[in-house]
Design a protein around this motif. Structure first.
Motif, short mmCIF file in Angstrom:
data_model
loop_
_atom_site.label_atom_id
_atom_site.label_comp_id
_atom_site.label_asym_id
_atom_site.label_seq_id
_atom_site.Cartn_x
_atom_site.Cartn_y
_atom_site.Cartn_z
N VAL A 52 0.85 -1.20 0.00
CA VAL A 52 0.00 0.00 0.00
C VAL A 52 0.88 1.24 0.00
CG1 VAL A 52 -1.69 1.33 1.34
CG2 VAL A 52 -1.91 -1.17 1.17
N PHE A 53 1.96 1.20 0.80
CA PHE A 53 2.90 2.32 0.87
C PHE A 53 3.48 2.60 -0.51
CE2 PHE A 53 7.14 4.07 1.30
CZ PHE A 53 6.99 5.05 2.26
N LEU A 54 3.94 1.54 -1.20
CA LEU A 54 4.54 1.71 -2.53
C LEU A 54 3.56 2.36 -3.51
CD1 LEU A 54 6.35 -1.74 -2.86
CD2 LEU A 54 7.47 0.49 -2.80
N ILE A 55 2.34 1.88 -3.50
CA ILE A 55 1.35 2.40 -4.45
C ILE A 55 0.99 3.85 -4.14
CG2 ILE A 55 -1.04 2.13 -5.24
CD1 ILE A 55 -0.68 -0.91 -4.78
N VAL A 56 0.75 4.13 -2.86
CA VAL A 56 0.36 5.50 -2.48
C VAL A 56 1.50 6.48 -2.79
CG1 VAL A 56 -0.28 7.00 -0.55
CG2 VAL A 56 -1.28 4.72 -0.75
N PHE A 57 2.73 6.06 -2.50
CA PHE A 57 3.87 6.94 -2.79
C PHE A 57 3.96 7.22 -4.29
CE2 PHE A 57 8.27 7.79 -3.95
CZ PHE A 57 8.63 8.75 -3.04
N LEU A 58 3.79 6.18 -5.09
CA LEU A 58 3.88 6.34 -6.54
C LEU A 58 2.78 7.26 -7.05
CD1 LEU A 58 5.32 5.51 -9.12
CD2 LEU A 58 3.82 3.52 -9.27
N VAL A 59 1.57 7.06 -6.56
CA VAL A 59 0.45 7.92 -7.00
C VAL A 59 0.69 9.37 -6.57
CG1 VAL A 59 -2.01 8.39 -6.66
CG2 VAL A 59 -1.23 6.04 -7.00
#
Length: 239
Positions: free
Chosen positions: A23-30
């Protein structure tokens, strides 16, 4: 060295056993894409550059890196594995370095996940790849400072929420120290002191690197500040 590697493996693999990491990876990327493409008005600038993304990284980091760093020691204390960890033949220094390197690599991978943006910029125009490389290098080094501060904050409490808040405030102060807004609030201090405060902030060093000016002094600044944070971390844990 073997004990550092043992702690490193335990911590690094631990990130990917939890759905929170993904979730962290996706939110950071977005968040990075939104900041670079829309808030930074990439398409209006008509310039093949990622300066918009790099300019926003210090502010994205101030939220995301405390979220990674808050668990480093606070979780150990709360779960009771703190005592178990230090009954093993592992020194405090090795434990701090192992945990730090694992979290730093996880954050570096997160930053690297934005690779689609330089590819897109390269497709749309003719970017300065040296500038993009120096921006990524400065981002990883700056993340090291953020993380050393947040690891220190995590060591002083067993509550992860408090560790997050302390890390957030400490990192935010480090950003504000690089702006005149803070100096205006404490303008009763001598100019030399205000200049020293401004130079402690990583913002002047980071922004110079983003603009392609990578100096030895800036590199030494990033490494030494990170080392200082880890040293304080060790001192707090050994008290």
């Amino acid at each position: 060295m073997q004990s550092i590697l043992t702690i490193f493996k335990r911590e690094f693999l631990g990130y990917f056993r939890s759905p929170v990491a993904y979730v962290f990876l996706i939110v950071f990327l977005v968040a990075s894409i939104v900041m670079a493409w829309f808030v930074g008005r990439f398409f209006d600038a008509n310039n093949a550059s990622l300066s918009g993304m790099f300019n926003f990284f210090p502010y994205i980091f101030v939220v995301f890196i405390p979220a990674v760093g808050m668990r480093l020691w606070a979780e150990e204390r709360k779960s009771g594995t703190w005592e178990l960890l230090f009954t093993l033949p592992i020194s405090t220094t090795h434990a701090v370095i192992g945990k730090f390197l694992a979290a730093w690599l996880f954050i570096t991978i997160t930053i690297a996940m934005t690779f689609t943006m330089p590819i897109t910029v390269g497709y749309l125009g003719d970017p300065d790849w040296g500038l993009i490389f120096s921006g990524y290098l400065a981002s990883v080094l700056m993340a090291g400072i953020y993380l050393s501060i947040c690891s220190l904050m995590s060591a002083v409490t067993k509550n992860q929420v408090i560790a997050f808040v302390l890390g957030f405030i400490a990192c935010l102060i480090m950003i504000l120290m690089g702006y005149s807004i803070l100096n205006n609030l404490i303008d009763f201090l001598p100019v030399a002191v205000l200049d020293a405060i401004g130079n402690i902030s990583f913002m002047p060093h980071y922004m110079s690197a983003v603009e392609g000016i990578v100096t030895i002094s800036s590199f030494i600044y990033f490494i030494s500040f990170t080392a200082l944070g880890l040293l304080l971390n060790i001192i707090v844990l050994e008290r």
